[in-house]
Design an enzyme around this catalytic site. Structure first.
Site, PDB file in Angstrom:
ATOM      1  CG  ASP A  43     -10.329  -4.805 -39.100  1.00 16.74           C
ATOM      2  OD1 ASP A  43      -9.788  -5.027 -40.195  1.00 16.74           O
ATOM      3  OD2 ASP A  43     -10.325  -3.685 -38.536  1.00 16.74           O
ATOM      4  CG  PHE A  44      -4.089  -6.291 -38.097  1.00 22.08           C
ATOM      5  CD1 PHE A  44      -3.720  -7.216 -37.145  1.00 22.08           C
ATOM      6  CD2 PHE A  44      -3.201  -5.260 -38.396  1.00 22.08           C
ATOM      7  CE1 PHE A  44      -2.496  -7.127 -36.484  1.00 22.08           C
ATOM      8  CE2 PHE A  44      -1.979  -5.157 -37.759  1.00 22.08           C
ATOM      9  CZ  PHE A  44      -1.622  -6.099 -36.798  1.00 22.08           C
ATOM     10  CG  ASP A  45      -4.487  -1.777 -40.489  1.00 17.38           C
ATOM     11  OD1 ASP A  45      -3.531  -2.017 -39.737  1.00 17.38           O
ATOM     12  OD2 ASP A  45      -4.392  -1.814 -41.735  1.00 17.38           O
ATOM     13  N   GLY A  66      -7.970  -6.177 -44.806  1.00 20.53           N
ATOM     14  CA  GLY A  66      -7.587  -5.589 -46.079  1.00 20.53           C
ATOM     15  C   GLY A  66      -6.177  -5.037 -46.038  1.00 20.53           C
ATOM     16  CE  LYS A  68     -11.811  -7.250 -43.471  1.00 20.76           C
ATOM     17  NZ  LYS A  68     -11.385  -6.540 -42.246  1.00 20.76           N
ATOM     18  CG  ASP A  86     -13.969  -4.646 -40.309  1.00 17.19           C
ATOM     19  OD1 ASP A  86     -13.211  -5.455 -40.872  1.00 17.19           O
ATOM     20  OD2 ASP A  86     -13.555  -3.656 -39.667  1.00 17.19           O
TER      21      ASP A  86
END
Length: 216
Positions: free
Chosen positions: A7-9, A96, A143, A170
């Protein structure tokens, strides 16, 4: 073939892109409230994302880019990505959040991943301001499907996949991956994680324990 999907954020980055964008048009508090409810699985993710994007309608393109320029990788993230790449592991970011923010942060650190699956904030025809819409495969799509498609594309099984994330959106990939690593996960997410970490160094330790990386 091993796949590590981040995941990013909240995971690779401690920035929250929609909040940074919201700062530029005075709606950061509203953004943060919607984001928190979504990450705790209190409201539907797609609904939350559309609500946040709508708050950005009319944001000038320069201000949007300035917000994306503030997105940063957390300590140790770039080194971990680089090490995974050098080890021949397929690296991916499933977020997202928005491709421009992800790309800006990666470019600043001089690293890249093999695959980015993300969303986009469209500009008006003149490319001068945000429309308030949002597009991308991770609005209604989830995801787990993204991870399944990626694994199939590179010839890996889901048991060979590692998912690392923190929020409710997630959960689908964490549930199907062979190893689910929660990065400071939200309360609704933690029970579904195989292990919980609070730093990229700890994430690396878990990847070593799982045989994805070698001991230094």
């Amino acid at each position: 073939m091993t796949v590590v999907a981040f995941d990013f954020d909240g995971t690779l980055s401690d920035s929250e892109m929609t909040v940074l964008l919201g700062d530029r048009c005075g709606v950061a508090d509203d953004m943060a409230e919607i984001t928190e409810a979504s990450m705790n699985d209190e409201i539907d993710y797609a609904e939350s994302l559309r609500k946040r994007a709508a708050l950005l309608e009319g944001l000038p393109a320069d201000d949007a880019q300035a917000a994306f320029d503030e997105v940063e990788l957390r300590e140790g993230a770039a080194d971990l990505i680089a090490e995974l790449n050098e080890a021949g592991v397929t690296t991916a970011i499933l977020t997202g959040g928005f491709e421009r923010g992800v790309a800006t942060a990666l470019e600043r650190e001089g690293v890249s991943v093999d695959h980015i699956v993300s969303n986009h904030l469209p500009m008006n025809d003149a490319e001068t301001e945000l429309t308030g819409d949002v597009t991308g495969s991770l609005i209604e799509g989830t995801k787990d499907t993204a991870l399944e498609n990626l694994a199939s594309d590179v010839g890996a099984g889901l048991d060979d996949c590692v998912a690392i994330g923190d929020g409710a959106n997630d959960l689908p990939m964490l549930k199907v991956a062979g190893l689910a690593i929660g990065f400071e996960p939200k309360p609704a997410v933690e029970p579904h994680c195989d292990v919980v970490v609070t730093s990229m160094a700890e994430a690396r330790d878990e990847l070593v324990a799982d045989g994805v990386l070698e001991e230094r």
